[in-house]
Every structure is written in structure tokens, then in C-alpha cells.
Design an enzyme around this catalytic site. Structure first.
Site, PDB file in Angstrom:
ATOM      1  N   ASP A  56      36.811 -28.243 -24.966  1.00 35.98           N
ATOM      2  CA  ASP A  56      36.322 -27.676 -23.706  1.00 35.98           C
ATOM      3  C   ASP A  56      35.393 -28.631 -22.965  1.00 35.98           C
ATOM      4  O   ASP A  56      34.776 -28.241 -21.978  1.00 35.98           O
ATOM      5  CB  ASP A  56      35.634 -26.323 -23.938  1.00 35.98           C
ATOM      6  CG  ASP A  56      34.420 -26.416 -24.835  1.00 35.98           C
ATOM      7  OD1 ASP A  56      33.494 -27.165 -24.496  1.00 35.98           O
ATOM      8  OD2 ASP A  56      34.394 -25.735 -25.879  1.00 35.98           O
ATOM      9  N   GLU A  58      29.600 -33.866 -29.085  1.00 37.53           N
ATOM     10  CA  GLU A  58      31.016 -33.588 -28.821  1.00 37.53           C
ATOM     11  C   GLU A  58      31.897 -34.734 -29.311  1.00 37.53           C
ATOM     12  O   GLU A  58      32.959 -34.512 -29.918  1.00 37.53           O
ATOM     13  CB  GLU A  58      31.211 -33.360 -27.325  1.00 37.53           C
ATOM     14  CG  GLU A  58      30.640 -32.036 -26.843  1.00 37.53           C
ATOM     15  CD  GLU A  58      30.567 -31.938 -25.332  1.00 37.53           C
ATOM     16  OE1 GLU A  58      30.469 -30.805 -24.837  1.00 37.53           O
ATOM     17  OE2 GLU A  58      30.594 -32.987 -24.651  1.00 37.53           O
ATOM     18  N   ASP A 116      33.372 -24.178 -31.887  1.00 36.77           N
ATOM     19  CA  ASP A 116      32.019 -23.859 -31.423  1.00 36.77           C
ATOM     20  C   ASP A 116      31.230 -23.147 -32.515  1.00 36.77           C
ATOM     21  O   ASP A 116      30.051 -23.445 -32.740  1.00 36.77           O
ATOM     22  CB  ASP A 116      32.104 -22.987 -30.167  1.00 36.77           C
ATOM     23  CG  ASP A 116      30.741 -22.551 -29.674  1.00 36.77           C
ATOM     24  OD1 ASP A 116      30.059 -23.345 -29.014  1.00 36.77           O
ATOM     25  OD2 ASP A 116      30.345 -21.393 -29.963  1.00 36.77           O
ATOM     26  N   ASP A 138      34.210 -29.514 -31.056  1.00 36.88           N
ATOM     27  CA  ASP A 138      33.123 -29.138 -30.153  1.00 36.88           C
ATOM     28  C   ASP A 138      31.817 -29.689 -30.706  1.00 36.88           C
ATOM     29  O   ASP A 138      31.722 -30.055 -31.889  1.00 36.88           O
ATOM     30  CB  ASP A 138      33.034 -27.615 -30.011  1.00 36.88           C
ATOM     31  CG  ASP A 138      32.270 -27.189 -28.766  1.00 36.88           C
ATOM     32  OD1 ASP A 138      31.948 -28.063 -27.939  1.00 36.88           O
ATOM     33  OD2 ASP A 138      31.991 -25.990 -28.626  1.00 36.88           O
ATOM     34  N   GLU A 158      -9.373 -26.110 -25.208  1.00 38.26           N
ATOM     35  CA  GLU A 158      -9.998 -26.060 -23.889  1.00 38.26           C
ATOM     36  C   GLU A 158     -10.686 -27.386 -23.582  1.00 38.26           C
ATOM     37  O   GLU A 158     -10.933 -28.204 -24.472  1.00 38.26           O
ATOM     38  CB  GLU A 158     -11.003 -24.886 -23.844  1.00 38.26           C
ATOM     39  CG  GLU A 158     -11.691 -24.660 -22.513  1.00 38.26           C
ATOM     40  CD  GLU A 158     -10.721 -24.385 -21.366  1.00 38.26           C
ATOM     41  OE1 GLU A 158     -10.096 -25.351 -20.898  1.00 38.26           O
ATOM     42  OE2 GLU A 158     -10.608 -23.220 -20.945  1.00 38.26           O
ATOM     43  N   HIS A 170      -6.880 -16.233 -25.362  1.00 38.21           N
ATOM     44  CA  HIS A 170      -7.584 -15.583 -26.466  1.00 38.21           C
ATOM     45  C   HIS A 170      -8.364 -14.358 -25.996  1.00 38.21           C
ATOM     46  O   HIS A 170      -8.650 -14.200 -24.805  1.00 38.21           O
ATOM     47  CB  HIS A 170      -8.546 -16.578 -27.129  1.00 38.21           C
ATOM     48  CG  HIS A 170      -9.585 -17.099 -26.184  1.00 38.21           C
ATOM     49  ND1 HIS A 170     -10.730 -16.395 -25.865  1.00 38.21           N
ATOM     50  CD2 HIS A 170      -9.644 -18.254 -25.485  1.00 38.21           C
ATOM     51  CE1 HIS A 170     -11.448 -17.087 -25.011  1.00 38.21           C
ATOM     52  NE2 HIS A 170     -10.824 -18.221 -24.755  1.00 38.21           N
TER      53      HIS A 170
END
Length: 565
Positions: free
Chosen positions: A87, A62, A136, A21, A445, A369
Site C-alpha cells: 500500500d 516499508e 500491517d 508493510d 520551574e 501541581h
């Protein structure tokens, strides 16, 4: 026998079962594989392999797991026959020859897997994920080790025990422990999280009919849902997140921000991952060399030692009220509280309408903030002004939001704008949560130029033409060479992409300002630029957006101030 000099007269060839896996937390994102070799007759675990790979896709991981499992089986007996169980329908169908392999990343890996044993010695079988728990678990252990900057170690693995296969009584058929197996060590950035990394992001549901898959390794359009490699994309995509962004707003002054119609969509499915691989990720991440190790049957008797860090499925165990083996029991009250916290965390991080196997999204909790002396006066306060600190009211707001976040218990990292008011707010929260604060310039900002410190009315009186232009065009700059909405939007979009890649599968608190937070929300909704004029964002408010492996986004919360009441 070890197989290296197997006697052809010793009897029929042995038969092994290889379960493999792989997973990627972000797809692409920090990835790893796991593989286990079993005796086909007895079900006994003969060898285990696992490796952290750095930043790759699910399907690459995989395939790497498949190659490692086959190599481990060959070391046990090169004359054996092997039954591979995975799987991943994609890998099984491609290696069985029923699906063509089109993706360039898959072709060399498939060819490498085919060379380990002679043709005809290996067969492939698809199994449900529930039957592939051992591999897994190994893959997740490797990813957890990579997140800590370590290599997976057989001595700390509990995958064999946790999946019901006892480590005791193994026969000495393997070649003993060995390091450096697999397809080579990978290197990539891994977040230095204080908590255990969440479970591996898994590709969406794979096709069940043996039709030839055609999709690329990752979705090419925002919001597309599908397997990460050649499999056809599945329907049911999350709400799309277009990448262009802009927006600016005074600290509490002008009506609202605008959006950026000129933004360029970023790549879907692990956007910005290329910027993360090979460099330190945002938020205290560090580069970790991938390494593999294999545990053979010899010398593996007795229970494995404790894991070096929390397992990815620890949350599900806690939710069920169970503890780790050997841990001290807790009271019914504390168990119930822990279970409630875990359920809340899992609800926040659940994939929503998307396929259930996409894994946990990157969830950004967006905190504006606390108040500064300029906030109640509704003055422009961007990144080019006096850089005010929090007022007494702002510090009290920060303490309240810190207490609220501590109760929720879901924040795993904190990233803040470099301005004083955001760093101070983040510091108060971080002290309560026991986390460090990473600074990200892209969260700052907008620079309002000559308008810094002025009220909206004062700007209209002094610079009416410039203000009208600014309100009507995202490319217009505030008087004196401030930052346009378009420039702000591009900066915020790039920041979002970096952070999504760096914090795949994790919940991160971003302490920022009105403009960036509204931009995150607008883009996640796919709303037009004018929608920013219709958002109210209070000081010390909380919002949240989740970003999935397929490129989709979902707004979970907006302008929550309940913690301030």
C-alpha cells in the site's frame, strides 16, 4: 520442494504473492515491518516475517519489509516469480522504475530488494491499505514486541487468523521456522509502556499520479505535511509549532511569563528522535534489540497462541463492542462504558485536520501541581527557593484530578518535574492510575534567584530596576543570578522535543509548573511572546497539546478546572 535444488524439469516456476508493510510510531520513531508470502494460486499463507527496527522512518520500514518478504519467497523457491503487493505508492513506483530514488536512505534498500531475484522475476502492484491488513498486523505485532523489549515471535502471532487466513492446512513448502531473517537486526529505544502501544504512525496520503516525488524523508519546515521519503508534501498541514520557547512566572505571583524570540526551531516530523535512538527513552524506556523471525508453512498448523500484549487495533474492537476471541463476555453496561471510554480516547488522539493516516499524535496532558503554602500568597516559587510541598488544599486538588484522569482512562505514562510539589502531585495521580512516575529536569520551574519567596510587590520595592528589565527583556535575569526567560525557554523546548520523540503516539501526563505549561501552549499556537501575559493557569489545572508526525501541533485543552468543582 524447497527450491534450493529445484528440478527444472518439474514444471513451470511457482508464483508467489508477497505482501509487505512497515510503520513508524513517530516518523521517525519506534518502527517495524511485516511481510507475508502467499501461494498465488491458492492464497495460502506460506511464510511470515516481522521485525522491530528501532527508530527509523516509515519508508525505511516499508523497504525493510519488502526486502524481508522477497527473501522469504526466495527461500521457498529461488526460481519462482513474485508479485509484490504494497500500500506504499512510493515503494511501488520507485521499484517499478517510474519514480527516481533520491533519498540516501532509500537507495541501498531499493538496490538490496532488486538483488534478491533476477530482473524481470518481480512485478509490483499498489493496493489499498484495507487489502494489506495481514502485513500491517505483522508490523504492528513487531512494534508491540519491541516496546516490551522482546523479539516478535511467530508462535504468538495472530495476524494470519485475524485477517481471515487460516493457519491450518498449510503445505510444507517453506523452510520451516527460522530466526534472524530480514535485512539485519536494528536497535533502538522503546518505551516500556504498561499498555499496548498505539497503532503505527503512517505516512500521509501518497501521490496518486506517477510524477517524480521530490520531498526529503521528513518535512523540513514545521507544520509541513507529506510523505516521509521522496514523495511530494501534501497540503493541509496542522497548525505549526515553532520551537523557540521561554517563559517564567512565579508560583502565583507576577502577571505572567514572556516568550523567547531567540529559540531555534527543532526538526519537524519526530523531532529529537536522534536523541532517543540507542539510549533509554524518558519515562522508564529501555533499549530493545530488534530481531526478526519468519514462520514457514511447515509445523504451522492450528491456531496461533495468544498475543504477548494488546494489539494496536484493540481500541477499535472495544469501540465496536467486541472482545478478543475466547474472552469471557461482559455485561451490556460495562461494554457501553468501555466503548465510551475508547471513543473519548480516540477523539483526544485523532489527527484533527491532518491526513487520517498520520497515526496517533504524542498527546501531552499538562497538569499544573496542586497548591503549596506559597500559592495563595502569590509568592515567587521557582526551582531555586525552598522547594515547598503541597498544602492540605493542594493534596485534595491532586486527589480530585487523579479521580478525573482515572475516569478518562487515556493516560499511558507520567513524567514530572523534580520539584517536591510536582513529584507529590504526580505520585498521587500515579497511585490512582497504577503507573510509575519518571522525573524530567527540563519540566522544572524557572529559578527566580533572590526573588524566591517574595511577592511581586516586595520585588518591586527591593529591586525595581531588575524587575523592570526582567519584564521588558527575555534575556534579563532575576536579581542574584536567576534564570532568564530565554534560558528557561531553551530548556523547555529541548525537553519538549525529547518527550515528543520518546512518547510518539502515546498520551502522557506531564506534571509541571506555570512557566513550562504556558510555554508548551504558546509554541503550539504559534503565538507571540506577549500572549503569555494573557493566560491564566490555575493550580491543579489541566491543559493538553497534541504533536503530530509531520511536526504540527494542536492545543486540545487549556486551564480546565472542572474536576475541582
Amino acid at each position: 520442494m524447497t527450491g534450493a535444488g529445484a528440478d527444472p524439469e518439474a514444471g513451470p516456476a511457482r508464483e508467489f504473492v508477497v505482501e509487505a508493510d512497515g510503520g513508524s510510531r513517530g516518523n521517525p520513531g519506534p518502527a517495524g515491518y511485516g511481510a507475508v508470502v502467499l501461494d498465488a494460486a491458492t492464497g495460502e499463507t506460506l511464510a511470515e516475517a516481522a521485525e522491530y527496527l528501532g527508530v527509523v522512518t516509515n519508508n525505511v520500514a516499508e523497504y525493510r519489509g519488502l526486502v524481508a518478504g522477497l527473501r522469504a519467497a526466495r527461500e521457498l523457491d529461488p526460481d519462482a516469480t513474485v508479485r509484490v503487493r504494497m500500500d506504499s505508492k512510493l515503494v511501488v513506483e520507485q521499484m517499478s522504475g517510474r519514480w527516481k530514488i533520491k533519498h540516501p536512505d532509500m537507495k541501498p534498500l531499493a538496490a538490496e530488494a532488486a538483488r534478491v531475484f533476477p530482473p524481470g522475476r518481480v512485478t509490483y502492484e499498489w493496493i489499498p491499505r484495507a487489502e494489506n491488513k495481514h502485513a500491517d498486523r505483522l508490523a504492528n505485532e513487531a512494534m508491540d514486541a519491541g516496546a516490551r523489549g522482546e523479539r516478535w515471535s511467530p508462535s504468538t502471532s495472530t495476524a494470519d487468523l485475524d485477517t481471515g487466513r487460516s493457519a491450518g492446512g498449510r503445505t510444507a513448502t517453506g523452510g520451516g521456522a527460522r530466526a534472524g531473517s530480514g535485512t539485519g537486526a536494528g536497535t533502538g529505544a522503546a518505551s516500556a509502556a504498561r499498555t499496548g502501544a498505539p497503532g503505527a504512525a503512517r505516512p500521509p496520503a501518497e501521490p496518486t499520479a506517477p510524477a517524480e516525488p521530490t520531498a526529503p524523508a521528513e518535512p523540513t519546515a514545521p507544520g509541513a505535511t507529506g510523505s516521509a521519503a521522496d514523495a511530494t508534501a501534501a497540503p493541509g498541514a496542522s497548525v505549526s509549532d515553532s520551537a523557540g520557547t521561554r517563559g517564567a512566572e512565579a508560583d502565583a505571583g507576577p502577571p505572567a511569563a514572556r516568550g523567547d524570540a531567540t529559540g531555534t526551531p527543532g526538526p519537524a516530523g519526530g523531532r529529537g528522535a536522534g536523541a532517543v535512538a540507542g539510549q533509554a527513552a524518558v519515562g522508564g524506556a529501555r533499549s530493545a534489540s530488534g530481531g526478526s523471525a519468519v514462520r514457514g508453512g511447515a509445523g504451522a498448523a492450528g491456531p496461533a497462541g495468544p498475543e504477548a500484549g494488546p494489539r494496536p487495533d484493540a481500541a477499535s474492537e472495544a469501540a465496536a463492542g467486541s472482545g478478543a476471541p475466547g474472552s469471557a463476555g461482559s455485561s451490556t453496561t460495562s461494554q457501553a462504558a468501555a466503548s465510551a471510554d475508547v471513543r473519548a480516547a480516540r477523539t483526544v488522539a485523532s489527527p484533527g485536520w491532518g491526513p487520517p493516516d498520520m497515526g496517533a499524535p504524542a498527546t501531552f496532558v499538562l497538569l499544573r501541581h496542586g497548591e503549596t503554602p506559597l500559592t495563595p500568597q502569590k509568592r515567587f516559587s521557582g526551582s531555586g527557593g525552598s522547594d515547598p510541598s503541597l498544602s492540605a488544599a493542594g493534596r485534595e486538588q491532586a486527589e480530585k484530578v487523579a479521580a478525573s484522569l482515572a475516569r478518562r482512562g487515556t493516560v499511558q505514562a507520567i513524567v514530572a518535574s523534580p520539584l517536591a510539589r510536582t513529584r507529590e502531585t504526580a505520585g498521587i495521580v500515579a497511585a490512582r492510575l497504577g503507573l510509575e512516575v519518571a522525573v524530567e529536569d527540563g519540566l522544572r520551574e524557572t529559578d527566580f534567584g533572590a526573588w524566591e519567596g517574595l511577592t511581586f510587590g516586595e520585588v518591586r520595592e527591593r529591586y525595581p530596576d531588575d524587575l523592570n528589565a526582567w519584564l521588558s527583556s527575555p534575556d534579563a535575569e532575576p536579581t542574584g543570578g536567576g534564570e532568564s526567560f530565554a534560558a528557561t525557554g531553551a530548556r523547555v523546548a529541548a525537553t519538549r522535543d525529547r518527550l515528543v520523540a520518546a512518547y510518539a503516539g502515546r498520551t502522557v501526563l506531564l506534571v509541571s509548573h506555570v512557566t513550562p505549561i504556558k510555554t508548551f501552549v504558546r509554541l503550539a499556537l504559534g503565538a507571540p511572546p506577549e500572549s503569555l501575559f494573557r493566560m491564566e493557569l490555575s493550580a491543579a489545572s489541566l491543559s493538553a497539546v497534541a504533536y503530530y508526525a509531520d511536526g504540527g501541533a494542536s492545543v486540545r485543552l487549556f486551564n480546565d478546572t472542572s474536576h475541582l468543582r
